[in-house]
Enzyme design. Structure first.
Site, short mmCIF file in Angstrom:
data_model
loop_
_atom_site.label_atom_id
_atom_site.label_comp_id
_atom_site.label_asym_id
_atom_site.label_seq_id
_atom_site.Cartn_x
_atom_site.Cartn_y
_atom_site.Cartn_z
N LEU A 33 0.80 -1.21 0.00
CA LEU A 33 0.00 0.00 0.00
C LEU A 33 0.85 1.28 0.00
CD1 LEU A 33 -2.70 -1.16 2.60
CD2 LEU A 33 -2.71 -1.40 0.11
N HIS A 37 -3.63 4.24 -2.17
CA HIS A 37 -4.53 3.37 -1.40
C HIS A 37 -5.01 4.10 -0.13
CE1 HIS A 37 -1.71 0.35 -3.37
NE2 HIS A 37 -2.88 -0.07 -3.81
N GLY A 147 -9.93 3.55 -7.19
CA GLY A 147 -9.19 4.71 -7.67
C GLY A 147 -9.44 4.99 -9.14
P1 AMP Z 1 -4.13 -2.05 -6.55
O1 AMP Z 1 -3.61 -2.45 -5.22
O2 AMP Z 1 -3.11 -1.50 -7.47
O3 AMP Z 1 -5.01 -3.10 -7.18
O4 AMP Z 1 -5.10 -0.82 -6.27
C1 AMP Z 1 -6.15 -0.91 -5.35
C2 AMP Z 1 -7.01 0.31 -5.48
O5 AMP Z 1 -6.25 1.48 -5.23
C3 AMP Z 1 -7.60 0.47 -6.89
O6 AMP Z 1 -8.94 0.91 -6.80
C4 AMP Z 1 -6.70 1.51 -7.50
O7 AMP Z 1 -7.33 2.27 -8.52
C5 AMP Z 1 -6.38 2.39 -6.31
N1 AMP Z 1 -5.14 3.13 -6.55
C6 AMP Z 1 -3.93 2.62 -6.87
N2 AMP Z 1 -3.05 3.61 -7.09
C7 AMP Z 1 -3.71 4.77 -6.91
C8 AMP Z 1 -3.35 6.14 -7.01
N3 AMP Z 1 -2.13 6.53 -7.34
N4 AMP Z 1 -4.31 7.07 -6.74
C9 AMP Z 1 -5.57 6.70 -6.41
N5 AMP Z 1 -5.96 5.42 -6.30
C10 AMP Z 1 -5.06 4.47 -6.55
#
Ligand code: AMP
Length: 282
Positions: A33, A37, A147
């Protein structure tokens, strides 16, 4: 804050919360994270009585030659971040807890997944829809947070919730960036020093496209060409796609009309990064 590894324990806990009339927010993640996140968790904590952060590298959304094995993992750090952000629980199941050996049911989508990441990662959204459906059934949230960084994923989940009648509010949260513009991502950790510098070309292209659209350029194709030209100047970058689509239907558009998602996936060395902006016609 608890770390829970079994579906049965999450179910018991959520039942108790519901009996007390408490609202539940869910933040699905693959762990490792960062502040992106964290922004989702913080929003979920502000809007719900209890917040579950799922921390699970979902094997079904990775293609055969992708980075499932090497995807970064650090539960201890994740727990610290979740605790500080005010989450109630981390749900951290083993793959075998989520997918029994005889698992053979999947959730798939016909539309919205033909372009962008759905095109170059053919089984990706089937895996995403399946795991998110499972998480929704397990955690029974009132609200779930995603996100804008993964813009196609957010559109796909909204569509799935509508199509399959989940009584869950889907909340999209803005992209969180490093000070120099690079969108925060767990995969940024793959980048060496030269690649980290080269990766700036993604956000620079996003900012360029956004500026052109805001300044009145109405042709999506003109905007995409300028963005592609900028990316092509970076020797370590290789474009997977740079496209403009309707933000809801994810169908290709040529004019900056209505709500347009301009999205890209670019390889920096071996690392595939994504970024985007949404232009809303005034
Ligand atoms: P992940 O762990 O990459 O699958 O991401 C989990 C959630 O966090 C997803 O809904 C992503 O879109 C969101 N997320 C990841 N990186 C970012 C970021 N830089 N800004 C906003 N939300 C993010």
């Amino acid at each position: 804050m608890q770390i829970i590894k079994t579906i049965a324990e999450i179910r018991t806990l959520v039942k108790e919360w519901k009996k007390e009339g408490l609202s539940v927010g869910l933040v699905p993640t693959m762990g490792f994270l960062h502040e992106g996140h964290q922004s989702l968790i913080t929003r979920a904590v502000a809007e719900n009585d209890r917040v579950i952060v799922s921390d699970f590298v979902n094997p079904t959304q990775f293609g055969p030659n992708e980075d499932l094995e090497s995807y970064p993992r650090d539960l201890e750090q994740d727990a610290k971040l979740c605790q500080a952000a005010g989450a109630s629980v981390i749900f951290h199941p083993q793959p075998s807890e989520m997918y029994a050996q005889n698992h053979c049911s999947f959730v798939d989508m016909d539309g919205l997944t033909k372009e962008l990441c759905g095109k170059t990662r053919p089984i990706h959204f089937r895996g995403v829809c399946t795991v998110v459906t499972k998480l929704f059934h397990i955690a029974q949230p009132d609200r779930a947070y995603f996100g804008q960084k993964d813009a196609q994923q957010l559109a796909v989940i909204k569509q799935m919730v509508q199509d399959l009648n989940f009584d869950i509010e889907i909340i999209g949260c803005p992209i969180v960036r490093e000070a120099d513009g690079l969108a925060k991502s767990s995969r940024n950790t793959y980048l060496n020093e030269a690649e980290r510098k080269a990766a700036l070309v993604l956000s620079q292209a996003v900012f360029l496209g956004e500026r052109m659209a805001k300044n009145g350029e109405t042709s999506a194709d003109v905007i995409l060409s300028a963005m592609q030209e900028l990316i092509a100047k970076e020797p370590l970058a290789k474009i997977d796609y740079v496209k403009a689509v309707d933000a809801r239907s994810i169908e290709i558009v040529h004019e900056m009309k209505g709500s347009v998602l301009v999205a890209m996936a670019v390889y920096i060395g071996k690392t595939r990064l994504i970024d985007n902006f949404i232009f809303e016609e005034a």
